[in-house]
Write a protein that holds these residues in place. Structure first.
Motif, short mmCIF file in Angstrom:
data_model
loop_
_atom_site.label_atom_id
_atom_site.label_comp_id
_atom_site.label_asym_id
_atom_site.label_seq_id
_atom_site.Cartn_x
_atom_site.Cartn_y
_atom_site.Cartn_z
N VAL A 4 0.85 -1.19 0.00
CA VAL A 4 0.00 0.00 0.00
C VAL A 4 0.89 1.23 0.00
O VAL A 4 1.79 1.36 0.82
CB VAL A 4 -0.92 0.02 1.24
CG1 VAL A 4 -1.74 1.28 1.26
CG2 VAL A 4 -1.84 -1.19 1.22
N GLY A 243 -6.09 1.14 12.88
CA GLY A 243 -6.04 0.44 11.60
C GLY A 243 -4.75 0.70 10.85
O GLY A 243 -4.16 -0.21 10.26
N GLN A 244 -4.29 1.95 10.89
CA GLN A 244 -3.05 2.30 10.20
C GLN A 244 -1.86 1.62 10.86
O GLN A 244 -0.95 1.14 10.19
CB GLN A 244 -2.84 3.83 10.23
CG GLN A 244 -3.94 4.61 9.56
CD GLN A 244 -4.03 4.30 8.09
OE1 GLN A 244 -3.04 4.35 7.36
NE2 GLN A 244 -5.21 3.94 7.62
N ILE A 246 -1.81 -1.15 12.64
CA ILE A 246 -1.81 -2.59 12.36
C ILE A 246 -1.26 -2.84 10.97
O ILE A 246 -0.43 -3.72 10.75
CB ILE A 246 -3.25 -3.16 12.51
CG1 ILE A 246 -3.64 -3.20 13.98
CG2 ILE A 246 -3.35 -4.55 11.88
CD1 ILE A 246 -5.06 -3.62 14.24
N ARG A 247 -1.70 -2.05 10.00
CA ARG A 247 -1.22 -2.25 8.63
C ARG A 247 0.29 -2.00 8.54
O ARG A 247 1.02 -2.75 7.88
CB ARG A 247 -1.96 -1.32 7.66
CG ARG A 247 -1.50 -1.51 6.23
CD ARG A 247 -2.47 -0.89 5.26
NE ARG A 247 -2.41 0.55 5.31
CZ ARG A 247 -3.23 1.34 4.63
NH1 ARG A 247 -4.17 0.81 3.88
NH2 ARG A 247 -3.14 2.64 4.71
N GLN A 252 -1.26 -6.40 7.58
CA GLN A 252 -2.67 -6.82 7.49
C GLN A 252 -3.57 -5.62 7.66
O GLN A 252 -3.19 -4.61 8.23
CB GLN A 252 -2.96 -7.83 8.61
CG GLN A 252 -2.31 -9.17 8.42
CD GLN A 252 -2.61 -10.06 9.61
OE1 GLN A 252 -2.03 -9.90 10.67
NE2 GLN A 252 -3.55 -10.97 9.43
N GLU A 253 -4.80 -5.75 7.18
CA GLU A 253 -5.80 -4.72 7.41
C GLU A 253 -6.94 -5.34 8.22
O GLU A 253 -7.23 -6.53 8.06
CB GLU A 253 -6.34 -4.18 6.09
CG GLU A 253 -5.29 -3.40 5.31
CD GLU A 253 -5.82 -2.82 4.01
OE1 GLU A 253 -7.01 -3.05 3.71
OE2 GLU A 253 -5.04 -2.16 3.32
N ILE A 254 -7.55 -4.51 9.06
CA ILE A 254 -8.72 -5.01 9.79
C ILE A 254 -9.83 -5.20 8.77
O ILE A 254 -10.18 -4.25 8.08
CB ILE A 254 -9.18 -4.00 10.86
CG1 ILE A 254 -8.01 -3.56 11.73
CG2 ILE A 254 -10.30 -4.58 11.70
CD1 ILE A 254 -8.33 -2.35 12.60
N VAL A 383 -7.83 5.72 4.63
CA VAL A 383 -8.63 4.53 4.34
C VAL A 383 -9.05 4.48 2.87
O VAL A 383 -9.90 3.69 2.48
CB VAL A 383 -9.85 4.40 5.27
CG1 VAL A 383 -9.41 4.00 6.65
CG2 VAL A 383 -10.67 5.66 5.32
N TYR B 339 -9.74 0.69 2.70
CA TYR B 339 -9.05 -0.03 3.77
C TYR B 339 -9.96 -1.15 4.29
O TYR B 339 -11.12 -0.93 4.57
CB TYR B 339 -8.72 0.93 4.91
CG TYR B 339 -7.99 0.28 6.07
CD1 TYR B 339 -6.63 0.42 6.23
CD2 TYR B 339 -8.69 -0.49 7.00
CE1 TYR B 339 -5.97 -0.18 7.27
CE2 TYR B 339 -8.04 -1.11 8.05
CZ TYR B 339 -6.67 -0.95 8.18
OH TYR B 339 -6.02 -1.56 9.23
N GLY B 340 -9.40 -2.33 4.41
CA GLY B 340 -10.14 -3.44 5.01
C GLY B 340 -11.05 -4.17 4.05
O GLY B 340 -11.72 -5.13 4.42
#
Lengths: 437, 343
Positions: A4, A243-244, A246-247, A252-254, A383, B339-340
């Motif tokens: 990403v 979320g950011q 974790i990525r 990984q993404e939630i 996002v 995202y996601g």
């Protein structure tokens, strides 16, 4: 791992005002107000009655379910009333609150129930123990930590992430907590690892906090525990968003509409970890927190340990606030914080920062111009939404299109507003649209 | 003691629309200078006429729409439209031509739809296309570069030509009808000449037309500046250039005698102006990164198709307008992965 290309924004961090000032305490006020909606879920149920004497550290309200979080008396004194009061999180409505007068007599905290043998407890008992200490997420979301950690019973957790990123401008309370209380943070990390049954923890710290990185790193070296490691995160905004983060750390993404636990990850703020250690090892429930007080309206900026329920007025007075017309009082950071309409609200568990500043430091609100669809907002969105498209559908009330374009995925980080050449208040439009649709 | 209760975020930093438009105008300066060097000061008159009529039309439209003059009139967008139109016109085109083009662009292309940000079509290209269809002769009458015929019209002579239509005696019919490179290519091909024969005429240079190739080069420099400043993103320029180049390369491979090569197409006509300054108008372009690339490729391809198979010498204006129509559809099918979301 997903590739990403998102870098975040380089936003002036305004942390210099408080970066080099250690934590000091603000004396307790004569009266404290403790709203019962502290924890982002159902109202707490009071377990005291007006007229009752309470001791500092005594539970005064209980959660509706066993994995919620309790509320404790920050000082010893008399329960004056349980009555509706205005709170910073719901300025329009009032919330039932416990009003406590401070008799300044009893010891600061009753060291009632330390749990030195937490290793031998079952993970779920440890979660319940954290719930009874009133521990909630102190990064701002105030989600009960026990509920979060207990998710391991449904989803095995393979990674605990301790969030010490603190990417919001102005705020440095976590930075100082890490510098001054590295030991407790590492103890708390171990407690949480046991509570969610994981064998791996990452402490993520933004690159612009070298002292904190060194403090945690040194203590970790002494501890010699290879299950825990420190990872430095680039200082861009919003790298500290769950979320950011974790990525960035795991690739990984939630998944859409799920919690981090679904992919075996739990994220917890450093202040939460610290509070957990204070409770489990020292018997001190969550009755105070570190608040960054900053902004050009404050003559003594810094990081202050403030008892919950203290009036913001008292905090500001202690910090030498100079009030002038045209100022904003922001609870939280400059990107996502709420501007409050007066100073009389009590400090709650979610109060990580108070900023008093005027338009010389913050940006004035100017007239919106037409969107030229330049797409800068889409480039800045962490996002990957298309804010310019969302805006036009929000203006026309196209509910279906708004849903397709991911209105509810918006984390309201404010990046789109920050980069908009037409000064459009995109986040404000989106908040409104979320309420309507 | 009152506190302001504005919504978050409380910080903001971005170049204003005015600054963006100002930088676009600045990036046009090298191209303008080079064109004046090779083709005389006529362009300066065109620019002035376009700017004045653009501002007047914008003011009139705002008045009619009961809108305040500022900040709209000072946002610079009308000046960009005016400058693009002036650069697209023959330098000695009559005054009423540029003024009608600007009026059409600003009044019907922009304000009839609700002003900046709401217009589906690129206003400048709309104005240009209407005039090209209505007045094909004056819209395509060019003088050769002064390196081909040593003619240097001064301020007075240029003004006279633009405002009265009278050209100085020294300009013979032969010189005046010297066509633009793309027009010469088209008429040469219709007379069954080969590409090599056509390109050996004196008006052609090593890349494109004499003079025009350097105008394109200067515009390219300005365009790269905009890219470096992140005022425009790479997807549209690259899309336009790649779309056009691929088509030109393919056709040139098939029959080099009938189809000019890639460099000729890149440096002739309005290719560079389109790729960096016209197609990049964000209001009327597709909006997601992938969408912008497709949009650019569409413009490049259509430009080639019109140049090679159509009746018009250059296809930029029509290609842009056609892709403007397609932009909402492109947007619909190129929503980025959120995202996601599963890929």
């Amino acid at each position: 791992m997903r590739v990403v290309h998102y870098q975040g924004l380089d936003i002036p961090n305004h942390k210099d005002q408080t970066r080099n000032i250690g934590i000091s305490s603000i004396p307790a006020s004569s009266q404290l107000v403790l709203p019962l909606n502290q924890h982002h879920d159902t109202l707490l149920i009071p377990c005291v009655i007006p007229g009752q004497r309470v001791l500092a550290g005594q539970a005064i309200a209980k959660p509706a379910h066993r994995l919620g979080a309790s509320l404790h008396a920050p000082v010893s004194g008399l329960v004056r009333a349980i009555e509706p009061c205005a709170t910073a999180t719901s300025q329009k409505n009032t919330t039932p609150s416990i009003v406590l007068s401070n008799d300044t007599l009893a010891p600061s905290v009753t060291h009632s129930s330390t749990t030195p043998h937490w290793h031998s407890l079952s993970s779920i008992t440890l979660c319940e123990q954290l719930a009874s200490g009133g521990i909630v997420g102190l990064g701002g979301a105030v989600f009960p930590v026990a509920t979060k950690l207990a998710a391991h019973t449904q989803h095995p957790i393979n990674q605990l992430i301790i969030n010490g990123v603190e990417c919001e401008p102005y705020i440095s309370c976590d930075d100082h907590l890490m510098q001054e209380h590295a030991t407790e943070i590492l103890q708390g990390t171990k407690i949480m690892m046991h509570a969610c049954q994981t064998s791996s923890a990452i402490i993520a710290i933004e690159a612009d906090k070298p002292e904190a990185i060194a403090a945690i790193g040194n203590r970790l070296h002494e501890l010699n525990d290879n299950r825990i490691r420190v990872q430095v995160i680039p200082s861009t905004y919003p790298s500290g968003d769950e979320g950011q983060l974790i990525r960035h750390l795991t690739g990984q993404e939630i998944p859409h509409g799920k919690l981090p636990a679904h992919i075996g990850i739990i994220v917890s703020n450093v202040a939460t970890v610290y509070a957990s250690a204070r409770w489990i090892l020292h018997g001190e429930p969550l009755i105070s927190r570190i608040v960054t007080v900053s902004g050009n309206g404050i003559s003594k900026p810094g990081n202050y340990r403030v008892l919950l329920g203290t009036s913001m007025q008292d905090v500001l007075r202690h910090c030498g606030a100079v009030f002038k017309p045209g100022q904003r009082l922001i609870m939280g950071g400059a990107m996502m914080g709420h501007a409050l309409d007066h100073t009389g609200y009590p400090v709650i568990k979610a109060t990580n920062s108070l900023i008093l500043a005027d338009d010389q430091e913050l940006n004035p609100v100017v007239v919106e111009q037409a969107c030229i669809r330049c797409g800068e907002c889409a480039e800045a969105c962490p996002v990957h939404l298309l804010p310019q498209q969302l805006l036009s559908h929000a203006r026309h009330g196209h509910k279906k299109a708004l849903q397709q374009l991911g209105l509810y995925d918006c984390i309201e980080c404010g990046n789109c507003d920050y980069v908009c050449p037409s000064h459009i208040r995109l986040v404000t439009h989106f908040r409104r649209a979320k309420q309507v649709t | 003691m009152t506190l302001l209760t504005t919504a978050s975020p409380h910080l903001h930093r971005a170049p204003s629309v005015r600054l963006i438009m100002g930088l676009v105008l600045l990036a046009l300066v090298p191209g303008i200078c080079v064109q004046v060097m090779f083709f005389g000061v006529g362009l300066i008159f065109q620019l002035l006429l376009a700017a004045c009529s653009g501002l007047l039309c914008e003011a009139a439209a705002l008045k009619l729409r009961h809108q305040p003059l500022t900040p709209t009139i000072t946002d610079g967008s009308v000046l960009v439209t005016a400058a693009l139109l002036a650069l697209s016109m023959p330098p000695l085109a009559p005054w009423w031509l540029i003024m009608s083009a600007v009026a059409f662009a600003v009044l019907l292309g922009k304000h009839a739809y609700g002003g900046l940000g709401f217009n589906p079509f690129n206003p400048a290209m709309l104005g240009y296309a209407v005039l090209l269809v209505s007045f094909p002769k004056p819209m395509t009458t060019y003088l050769p570069a002064n390196t081909v015929h040593p003619i240097n019209l001064g301020w007075m002579q240029s003004a006279q030509a633009i405002f009265t239509g009278r050209l100085p005696e020294i300009l013979t019919v032969d010189i005046v009808s010297a066509a633009s490179p793309l027009a010469a290519l088209k008429s040469g091909l219709s007379q069954r000449q080969t590409i090599d024969e056509i390109l050996s005429q004196p008006i052609f240079g090593s890349l494109g037309g004499q003079g025009w190739q350097w105008v394109s080069t200067a515009l390219l420099a300005g365009g790269l500046l905009l890219l470096a400043l992140k005022i425009i993103r790479w997807q549209i320029p690259v899309g336009v250039l790649v779309g056009l180049s691929l088509c030109a390369w393919f056709m040139h491979q098939i029959d080099p005698g009938k189809h000019a090569d890639v460099l000729f197409h890149l440096f002739s006509g309005a290719t560079i102006l389109c790729a960096f300054f016209i197609a990049t108008d964000p209001v009327t372009a597709a909006t997601s990164p992938r969408g912008r690339l497709l949009y650019g490729i569409g413009i490049g391809t259509l430009t080639y198709v019109i140049r090679d198979f159509g009746n018009y010498h250059d296809g930029v204006a029509f290609a842009v307008l056609l892709m403007n129509m397609a932009a909402p559809l492109i947007d619909k099918f190129t929503i980025p992965r959120k995202y996601g979301e599963a890929s």
